[in-house]
Design a protein around this motif. Structure first.
Motif, mmCIF file in Angstrom:
data_model
loop_
_atom_site.group_PDB
_atom_site.id
_atom_site.type_symbol
_atom_site.label_atom_id
_atom_site.label_comp_id
_atom_site.label_asym_id
_atom_site.label_seq_id
_atom_site.Cartn_x
_atom_site.Cartn_y
_atom_site.Cartn_z
ATOM 1 N N LEU A 234 0.836 -1.194 0.000
ATOM 2 C CA LEU A 234 0.000 0.000 0.000
ATOM 3 C C LEU A 234 0.873 1.248 0.000
ATOM 4 O O LEU A 234 1.932 1.269 0.599
ATOM 5 N N LEU A 235 0.396 2.255 -0.678
ATOM 6 C CA LEU A 235 1.104 3.524 -0.715
ATOM 7 C C LEU A 235 0.045 4.612 -0.758
ATOM 8 O O LEU A 235 -0.970 4.458 -1.427
ATOM 9 N N SER A 236 0.260 5.686 -0.039
ATOM 10 C CA SER A 236 -0.741 6.745 -0.074
ATOM 11 C C SER A 236 -0.549 7.579 -1.334
ATOM 12 O O SER A 236 0.511 7.556 -1.953
ATOM 13 N N ASN A 237 -1.597 8.314 -1.694
ATOM 14 C CA ASN A 237 -1.536 9.116 -2.914
ATOM 15 C C ASN A 237 -0.434 10.154 -2.850
ATOM 16 O O ASN A 237 0.247 10.410 -3.830
ATOM 17 N N ALA A 238 -0.230 10.729 -1.658
ATOM 18 C CA ALA A 238 0.800 11.764 -1.523
ATOM 19 C C ALA A 238 2.175 11.167 -1.783
ATOM 20 O O ALA A 238 3.016 11.779 -2.442
ATOM 21 N N GLU A 239 2.403 9.946 -1.285
ATOM 22 C CA GLU A 239 3.693 9.294 -1.535
ATOM 23 C C GLU A 239 3.880 9.029 -3.022
ATOM 24 O O GLU A 239 4.977 9.147 -3.557
ATOM 25 N N PHE B 71 2.659 10.771 -5.448
ATOM 26 C CA PHE B 71 3.010 12.025 -6.116
ATOM 27 C C PHE B 71 4.471 12.357 -5.899
ATOM 28 O O PHE B 71 5.160 12.841 -6.791
ATOM 29 N N TYR B 72 4.941 12.069 -4.703
ATOM 30 C CA TYR B 72 6.346 12.335 -4.403
ATOM 31 C C TYR B 72 7.244 11.530 -5.345
ATOM 32 O O TYR B 72 8.221 12.044 -5.888
ATOM 33 N N ASP C 44 6.911 12.898 -9.022
ATOM 34 C CA ASP C 44 7.652 14.143 -9.215
ATOM 35 C C ASP C 44 9.149 13.878 -9.246
ATOM 36 O O ASP C 44 9.885 14.526 -9.997
ATOM 37 N N GLY C 45 9.577 12.941 -8.418
ATOM 38 C CA GLY C 45 10.998 12.603 -8.382
ATOM 39 C C GLY C 45 11.482 12.059 -9.710
ATOM 40 O O GLY C 45 12.562 12.418 -10.186
ATOM 41 N N ARG D 277 15.471 10.302 -7.922
ATOM 42 C CA ARG D 277 14.537 9.427 -7.211
ATOM 43 C C ARG D 277 14.776 9.480 -5.713
ATOM 44 O O ARG D 277 15.712 10.108 -5.243
ATOM 45 N N SER D 278 13.932 8.782 -4.966
ATOM 46 C CA SER D 278 13.900 9.008 -3.513
ATOM 47 C C SER D 278 15.194 8.601 -2.818
ATOM 48 O O SER D 278 15.429 8.997 -1.686
ATOM 49 N N ARG E 129 0.512 2.848 8.847
ATOM 50 C CA ARG E 129 -0.159 2.923 7.561
ATOM 51 C C ARG E 129 -1.559 2.329 7.690
ATOM 52 O O ARG E 129 -1.725 1.271 8.299
ATOM 53 N N GLY F 98 -3.939 2.932 2.757
ATOM 54 C CA GLY F 98 -2.632 3.319 2.240
ATOM 55 C C GLY F 98 -2.092 4.602 2.831
ATOM 56 O O GLY F 98 -0.914 4.872 2.725
ATOM 57 N N GLN G 190 3.334 14.449 1.493
ATOM 58 C CA GLN G 190 4.423 14.006 0.617
ATOM 59 C C GLN G 190 5.702 13.791 1.411
ATOM 60 O O GLN G 190 6.029 14.568 2.296
ATOM 61 N N ARG H 117 14.128 17.760 -1.763
ATOM 62 C CA ARG H 117 14.164 16.381 -2.231
ATOM 63 C C ARG H 117 15.555 15.787 -2.032
ATOM 64 O O ARG H 117 15.711 14.650 -1.591
#
Lengths: 307, 310
Positions: free
Chosen positions: A5-10, A12-13, A16-17, A23-24, B88, B139, B169, B246
């Motif tokens: 599972l991953l949240s939507n904000a993650e 997007f992160y 964008d990366g 990348r992260s 989570r 999530g 984020q 970042r």
């Protein structure tokens, strides 16, 4: 891997990366994570290798058996792939859970190794039409940390590089049957020519960018990923100079995921896959030769999983 | 255009140990005799057999007066009331969320234990129950505090403070819970402008600091916007993380990986030290190399030692 599972904000992160080519963990879109390789880890097999790519852990064993060749291909041996997803990797693989993934990978490898320009099956022939070697390549997936296909194909090539096939000492003809006597000495054996063996490169398409070596998190954000099988360059796998280098050729393409891809983009993907495979091939060849040179001098210390 | 690939041999594996001067503690394996029963009492991680105390886990022994405990090196998170955790959301259930917190059992966040948008003190109506997914959905990452522990050992969380709640984020990394040092404060804003939450459960969250402020103000707008079932656009409203942030997050992430590989305790001091030492390596991705990781961990340990000496 599905099920993560991953949240939507993650998401997007991560997206964008990729767009920023950063990348992260600081890699660019075309960088691989550092890998660790060891060959000859299983003493009972003809050849073996273990590859660890960040959290992805793969163990590959090659076993040999004498077989009768198919009647339509009397001069060729055969090679078979079997993938086993250990439930240690993720609980999802328990029971028959990993079967679909295992079949996908073994089919991919079978297709990639199918071409004679990718892997020469003639070297497995003993007596034309009568007997040949059959290679069983067993792949055990111990941990999944993303980018399984690439790791598996690298480990398979390393294990084949490590494989020794015993010489035939004598053959007795008894009517139509052939009785073979094999050499008992483990060093009285030949190595396989695996320089051309293909490597798989997974390219994940995000927006307009293609990334290689996705982490497990990144794999959940991808709509479509393309696996390109690219044959290797034999000149990278010998220390002698007389091997003719060959070009990297695409042997197989496979697509997975719900998304689609435009034909023009596909060309770019394949070209990028070949470039990436070239880098992988060079690194793998260098490492394997280094290990072989070292083991020629002294007995190899086994590292394996403990330590 | 071509990428970077490095394959090392197992025989060249880097030994990540940084404990050069201080000796390595005695390590017990399960079933190993720790001591005789006569003089000692058995504590956590031990059992008695044949009048001897034996270890039931793989770990190091700790003795408090006559009590013998063996602390496992790797274990799931054992929660304590008041701990800060990062978790989570796994599932939205009746009046509660099921949260993954690296414990043996999933934790529970009750609807009555969250601050609802709009008002602090109002009755939770049936509509709130229907709209639980607009607050947290599967999530989503949250930071929370352990409110109580149920009889079966599962944790009840709460987010009834402005510092807890949904995380936006950023990046989450998972480390062993035993490596997180227990401190008064687990929320930190580092000098590089990154906010870090060191969850007691071994989940570490890193995100840009300004982002958190922006998203918190936007919170109400987001909820109303998502009613249009246009989730994508509503998240697009979140500004993208700047390149400098970042890079800082990526660098921190790799520093944490380096410290964890060397089994060093994590708190804000070690993190800042490691972050500062890592600038020896200009590019963030150089820190993925095992030798660079060891170097950073070693330099951090060295700095900690000098501080201890003073």
């Amino acid at each position: 891997m599905a099920g993560m599972l991953l949240s939507n904000a993650e998401r997007f992160y991560i997206w964008d990366g990729v767009e920023e080519n950063f990348r992260s963990d600081g890699r660019s879109n075309k960088d691989y994570r550092p890998m660790e390789l060891e060959t000859d880890v299983v003493s009972s097999a003809s050849g073996s290798a273990r590859l660890r790519l960040a959290n992805t852990d793969v163990l590959v064993c090659v076993k040999t058996e004498i077989d009768t060749p198919k009647s339509d291909k009397p001069g060729l041996g055969s090679i078979e792939f079997f993938v086993d997803c250990s439930a240690n990797a993720t609980p999802e693989f328990e029971g028959r859970g990993g079967e679909q993934l295992a079949n996908r990978i073994s089919n991919l490898l079978q297709r990639a190794y199918h071409s004679s320009q990718a892997f020469n099956l003639k070297q497995l022939c003993i007596f034309e039409g009568k007997q040949c070697w059959k290679l069983y390549v067993d792949i055990l997936i111990l941990e999944c940390g993303g980018n399984l296909c690439d790791a598996v194909s690298l480990a398979v090539k390393a294990a084949l590089f490590n494989t020794r096939i015993p010489f035939v000492k004598a053959a007795l003809m008894d009517g139509g049957n052939i009785d073979l006597q094999l050499s008992d000495d483990p060093f009285d054996s030949k190595r396989l020519e695996v320089g051309t063996a293909p490597l798989l490169v997974t390219l994940c398409r995000m927006d307009e960018e293609n990334i290689v070596d996705p982490t497990a998190e990144e794999e959940t954000c991808i709509a479509v990923s393309i696996v390109v099988g690219v044959s290797g360059n034999p000149a990278l796998y010998t220390s002698s100079e007389d091997t003719t280098p060959s070009d990297h050729k695409c042997t197989t393409i496979s697509m997975s995921g719900n998304g689609g891809i435009l034909p023009d983009a596909m060309k770019i993907v394949i070209a990028e896959g070949i470039t990436a495979a070239k880098c992988l091939d060079e690194a793998l060849g260098r490492t394997l030769l280094q290990e072989r040179n070292r083991t020629n001098l002294q007995k190899k210390d086994s590292y394996g999983f403990l330590k | 255009m071509s990428g970077h690939v490095s394959i090392t041999l197992a025989s060249e594996r880097v030994n990540h140990s940084v404990a050069a001067n201080n000796e390595i503690p005695r390590f017990f394996t399960p079933g190993e005799v720790v001591c005789d029963l006569h003089d000692f009492m058995r504590g956590h991680g031990t059992y008695v057999e044949d009048d001897k105390i034996k270890s039931s886990v793989a770990g190091v022994m700790q003795r408090v007066n006559k009590l013998i405990c063996v602390h496992p090196l790797k274990s799931r998170y054992v929660g304590e009331i008041g701990d800060v955790v990062v978790g989570r959301v796994l599932e939205v259930q009746q009046k509660r969320w099921r949260i993954e917190t690296n414990s043996r059992l999933d934790s529970i966040l009750m609807l009555s234990a969250v601050n609802l948008p709009g008002g602090e003190l109002r009755r939770r109506s049936a509509e709130d129950e229907m709209a639980m997914r607009q607050i947290l959905e599967e999530g989503d990452l949250i930071s929370a505090e352990v409110q109580s522990i149920y009889s079966d050992g599962s944790l009840a969380l709460h987010t009834r403070s402005l510092k807890y709640g949904k995380l936006w984020q950023g990046v989450m990394v998972k480390v062993f819970p035993s490596l997180i040092a227990r401190r008064k404060n687990h929320f930190h804003i580092l000098p590089c402008g990154i906010s870090v939450i060191l969850g007691n459960n071994g989940f570490i969250w890193m995100g840009p600091q300004a982002q958190n402020l922006v998203s918190r103000e936007k919170d109400d707008n987001l909820v109303s916007a998502s009613e249009n079932e246009d989730n994508y656009d509503c998240y697009k409203g979140l500004q993208t993380v700047t390149r400098s942030n970042r890079e800082a997050i990526a660098r921190l992430k790799n520093c944490i990986a380096a410290l964890v590989a060397s089994k060093m305790m994590l708190d804000v001091t070690t993190l800042i030290f490691a972050y500062e030492e890592s600038f020896k390596y200009e590019e963030v991705k150089e820190l993925l190399d095992p030798e660079a990781m060891l170097d950073v961990a070693f330099l951090t340990q060295h700095r900690l030692n000098t501080i201890m000496d003073e």
